[in-house]
Design a protein around this motif. Structure first.
Motif, PDB file in Angstrom:
ATOM      1  N   LEU A 399       0.827  -1.211   0.000  1.00 23.59           N
ATOM      2  CA  LEU A 399       0.000   0.000   0.000  1.00 23.59           C
ATOM      3  C   LEU A 399       0.858   1.257   0.000  1.00 23.59           C
ATOM      4  N   TRP A 400       1.781   1.341   0.951  1.00 23.24           N
ATOM      5  CA  TRP A 400       2.591   2.555   1.078  1.00 23.24           C
ATOM      6  C   TRP A 400       3.644   2.641  -0.020  1.00 23.24           C
ATOM      7  N   GLY A 401       4.097   1.500  -0.523  1.00 21.26           N
ATOM      8  CA  GLY A 401       5.019   1.524  -1.646  1.00 21.26           C
ATOM      9  C   GLY A 401       4.349   2.057  -2.900  1.00 21.26           C
ATOM     10  N   LYS A 402       3.121   1.602  -3.166  1.00 21.98           N
ATOM     11  CA  LYS A 402       2.381   2.072  -4.335  1.00 21.98           C
ATOM     12  C   LYS A 402       2.069   3.560  -4.208  1.00 21.98           C
ATOM     13  N   LEU A 403       1.639   3.977  -3.015  1.00 19.72           N
ATOM     14  CA  LEU A 403       1.291   5.384  -2.831  1.00 19.72           C
ATOM     15  C   LEU A 403       2.516   6.286  -3.004  1.00 19.72           C
ATOM     16  N   GLN A 404       3.646   5.896  -2.423  1.00 18.40           N
ATOM     17  CA  GLN A 404       4.823   6.765  -2.476  1.00 18.40           C
ATOM     18  C   GLN A 404       5.476   6.785  -3.850  1.00 18.40           C
ATOM     19  N   THR A 405       5.431   5.655  -4.570  1.00 13.82           N
ATOM     20  CA  THR A 405       5.961   5.685  -5.930  1.00 13.82           C
ATOM     21  C   THR A 405       5.036   6.486  -6.839  1.00 13.82           C
ATOM     22  N   GLN A 406       3.720   6.372  -6.643  1.00 14.33           N
ATOM     23  CA  GLN A 406       2.811   7.187  -7.442  1.00 14.33           C
ATOM     24  C   GLN A 406       2.991   8.669  -7.121  1.00 14.33           C
ATOM     25  N   GLY A 407       3.207   8.974  -5.847  1.00 19.41           N
ATOM     26  CA  GLY A 407       3.429  10.365  -5.468  1.00 19.41           C
ATOM     27  C   GLY A 407       4.689  10.938  -6.090  1.00 19.41           C
ATOM     28  N   LEU A 408       5.779  10.168  -6.057  1.00 20.69           N
ATOM     29  CA  LEU A 408       7.015  10.623  -6.682  1.00 20.69           C
ATOM     30  C   LEU A 408       6.860  10.692  -8.193  1.00 20.69           C
ATOM     31  N   GLY A 409       6.168   9.713  -8.769  1.00 19.90           N
ATOM     32  CA  GLY A 409       5.919   9.743 -10.205  1.00 19.90           C
ATOM     33  C   GLY A 409       5.114  10.964 -10.619  1.00 19.90           C
ATOM     34  N   THR A 410       4.156  11.351  -9.777  1.00 15.87           N
ATOM     35  CA  THR A 410       3.370  12.559 -10.054  1.00 15.87           C
ATOM     36  C   THR A 410       4.251  13.794  -9.981  1.00 15.87           C
ATOM     37  N   ALA A 411       5.167  13.828  -9.016  1.00 17.32           N
ATOM     38  CA  ALA A 411       6.103  14.954  -8.912  1.00 17.32           C
ATOM     39  C   ALA A 411       6.972  15.047 -10.164  1.00 17.32           C
ATOM     40  N   LEU A 412       7.443  13.909 -10.662  1.00 14.96           N
ATOM     41  CA  LEU A 412       8.265  13.905 -11.873  1.00 14.96           C
ATOM     42  C   LEU A 412       7.445  14.338 -13.083  1.00 14.96           C
ATOM     43  N   LYS A 413       6.203  13.922 -13.129  1.00 16.28           N
ATOM     44  CA  LYS A 413       5.306  14.353 -14.209  1.00 16.28           C
ATOM     45  C   LYS A 413       5.158  15.871 -14.198  1.00 16.28           C
ATOM     46  N   ILE A 414       4.991  16.451 -13.019  1.00 18.59           N
ATOM     47  CA  ILE A 414       4.857  17.909 -12.896  1.00 18.59           C
ATOM     48  C   ILE A 414       6.129  18.598 -13.383  1.00 18.59           C
ATOM     49  N   LEU A 415       7.263  18.080 -12.969  1.00 15.10           N
ATOM     50  CA  LEU A 415       8.532  18.730 -13.313  1.00 15.10           C
ATOM     51  C   LEU A 415       8.844  18.656 -14.795  1.00 15.10           C
ATOM     52  N   PHE A 416       8.440  17.559 -15.451  1.00 12.99           N
ATOM     53  CA  PHE A 416       8.919  17.323 -16.808  1.00 12.99           C
ATOM     54  C   PHE A 416       7.821  17.181 -17.855  1.00 12.99           C
ATOM     55  N   SER A 417       6.581  17.465 -17.474  1.00 13.72           N
ATOM     56  CA  SER A 417       5.499  17.376 -18.441  1.00 13.72           C
ATOM     57  C   SER A 417       5.570  18.501 -19.454  1.00 13.72           C
ATOM     58  N   GLU A 418       5.403  18.165 -20.707  1.00 14.81           N
ATOM     59  CA  GLU A 418       5.367  19.168 -21.762  1.00 14.81           C
ATOM     60  C   GLU A 418       4.069  19.970 -21.690  1.00 14.81           C
ATOM     61  N   LYS A 419       3.062  19.421 -21.024  1.00 16.60           N
ATOM     62  CA  LYS A 419       1.746  20.067 -21.001  1.00 16.60           C
ATOM     63  C   LYS A 419       1.595  21.085 -19.875  1.00 16.60           C
ATOM     64  N   LEU A 420       2.503  21.027 -18.892  1.00 15.67           N
ATOM     65  CA  LEU A 420       2.374  21.954 -17.777  1.00 15.67           C
ATOM     66  C   LEU A 420       2.925  23.311 -18.183  1.00 15.67           C
TER      67      LEU A 420
END
Length: 468
Positions: A399-420
């Protein structure tokens, strides 16, 4: 019978370690120094230092962030803990009761959260549901404005976006359930040994850009390495490009943060009358002491600070998304939702004021073709790690592994998304970039875990300094 690792035993064990020839003549001073003497000053590939992070997190951010994460919007997380492991079949499920996860009953979750749509407000919710139904029938209402039609298509096709760094759960699956994170806290469960080793070994060995010439395992839990081997080992890391170095440090930082949580919420006493959880100093030292870990422990803690700065920068960059007038932390309770949005914006503006943010523009620069290839490799490696979380045998750890990897993945998406769009217009939303509720909940809870780790390091410093 009480647990073997009581707090008193932990402290006495730490004293014994210090007095067994591995410490110095001043155990009280040396105990803290051996874990933290190298965890100070500037961080690699950053302009920030440890002390600035400590002051900012522990005294300005941590208390308010914890208050926000206790609200209904952030405490309920929908997750599928029954997804099969995509890489191997021989998963040994942890049978310990502390590994179990208690899902929510249907009537325990606010109705606004259970709505199937990606929502910001009650009005937006209704609109999106109508448009999703129209799209399923093969049409989008032409009476809608062109901008709104575009938004609907962005929202409904969001999960297919190439910007995603994680393979996320299908939250509409019958196997997906809501979990109250406050009632299923991350803490020591007893899950260890070959099964836990296998998870981290696959993550480090197959997903951290390890050069073929490096024979030593990247897994920092590997034992039997001497000081000279340690220095040779880290020479390869310094020879990598900044993006690949950062990838390793992010994974190491996440690993370190999890180990801090397990040491800070350790099962100290387990009797038929009660369970007692608390700080286990010996466990912390075994994971982070400079001598016991052959120099690895302090490096892990510095990587934790690096992870903190990455997620902090992502939150500062996405502020305009949450400032949009139509955005709500929608649960259906209008008063609570308004108060929570106000608190959320206070926290985000505090984060934005941080003076030494990480500069993500140093990543994926240079030749565009090569940069795009590296970025895609980076994304796919992290996406693979998110899939490995379905192989964890302890359900609470999963549970916490999935949540924390998704959270970090979301942070990376924010930092490097072409759409933001970095400077979204304040007069209205930009529909080019979108976050689902799952991503928002995981983003803030993952950062909350890192923030808690930094705060717990202060607690462990004090405990180690008090050892006599």
């Amino acid at each position: 019978m009480g647990r073997r690792w009581g707090l008193l035993v932990g402290v006495l064990g730490a004293v014994w370690l210090l007095g067994s020839g591995q410490g110095g003549r001043q155990p009280a001073e040396t105990a803290a120094q051996r874990c933290f003497c190298q965890v100070s000053g500037y961080l690699d590939d950053c302009t920030c230092d440890v002390e600035t992070v400590d002051r900012f997190n522990n005294y300005r951010l941590f208390p308010r962030l914890q208050n926000l994460l206790e609200s209904d919007y952030f405490r309920y997380y929908k997750v599928n803990l029954k997804r099969p492991c995509p890489f191997w079949n021989d998963i040994s499920q942890c049978g310990r009761r502390d590994c179990a996860v208690k899902p929510c009953q249907s009537d325990e979750v606010p109705d606004g959260i259970k709505s199937v749509s990606y929502k910001y407000s009650e009005e937006a919710n209704s609109l999106i549901e109508e448009c999703e139904q129209a799209e399923r029938l093969g049409a989008v209402d032409e009476s809608l404005s062109e901008e709104t039609q575009k938004a609907v298509l962005q929202w409904t096709k969001h999960d297919d976006s190439s910007d995603n760094f994680c393979e996320v759960d299908d939250i509409q699956s019958p196997d997906a359930e809501y979990v109250d994170l406050l009632l299923n806290p991350e803490r020591y469960t007893g899950y260890k040994g070959p099964d836990a080793w296998k998870i981290w070994n696959v993550i480090y060995e197959e997903n951290c850009f390890k050069p073929q010439t490096i024979k030593r395992p990247l897994n920092p839990l590997a034992s039997g390495q001497g000081k000279s081997e340690e220095n040779t080992f880290y020479s390869w890391l310094e020879g990598l490009c900044v993006e690949k170095r950062a990838f390793y440090r992010l994974i190491s930082g996440l690993h370190a943060s999890i180990n801090v949580h397990l040491s800070a919420r350790y099962l100290l006493q387990d009797t038929w009358l009660e369970k007692k959880w608390g700080h286990n100093v010996t466990e912390f030292q075994q994971r982070f002491d400079g001598i016991l870990t052959k120099g690895e422990g302090p490096r892990r803690l510095k990587n934790l600070y690096f992870l903190y700065l990455i997620e902090l920068r992502a939150l500062s960059k996405v502020v305009p998304f949450f400032e949009r007038p139509d955005f709500q932390l929608f649960t259906g309770n209008k008063i609570q939702d308004a108060e929570n949005k106000m608190l959320l914006l206070e926290i985000l503006h505090e984060i934005k004021s941080f003076p030494l943010h990480f500069d993500e523009n140093s990543f994926f620069a240079g030749d565009k073709k090569e940069a795009n290839k590296l970025k895609e490799d980076f994304r796919l490696h992290f996406r693979n790690i998110s899939r490995i979380m379905d192989c964890v045998g302890c359900l609470k750890c999963r549970l916490w592994g999935k949540l924390q990897t998704q959270g970090l993945g979301t942070a990376l998406k924010i930092l490097f998304s072409e759409k933001l769009i970095a400077n979204m217009p304040e007069s209205g939303p930009s529909y080019e970039f979108h976050l689902t509720r799952q991503e928002i909940v995981s983003l803030f809870n993952a950062f909350g875990r890192i923030s808690t780790s930094v705060k717990e390091l202060e607690n462990f410093r004090k405990l180690l300094q008090n050892i006599h």
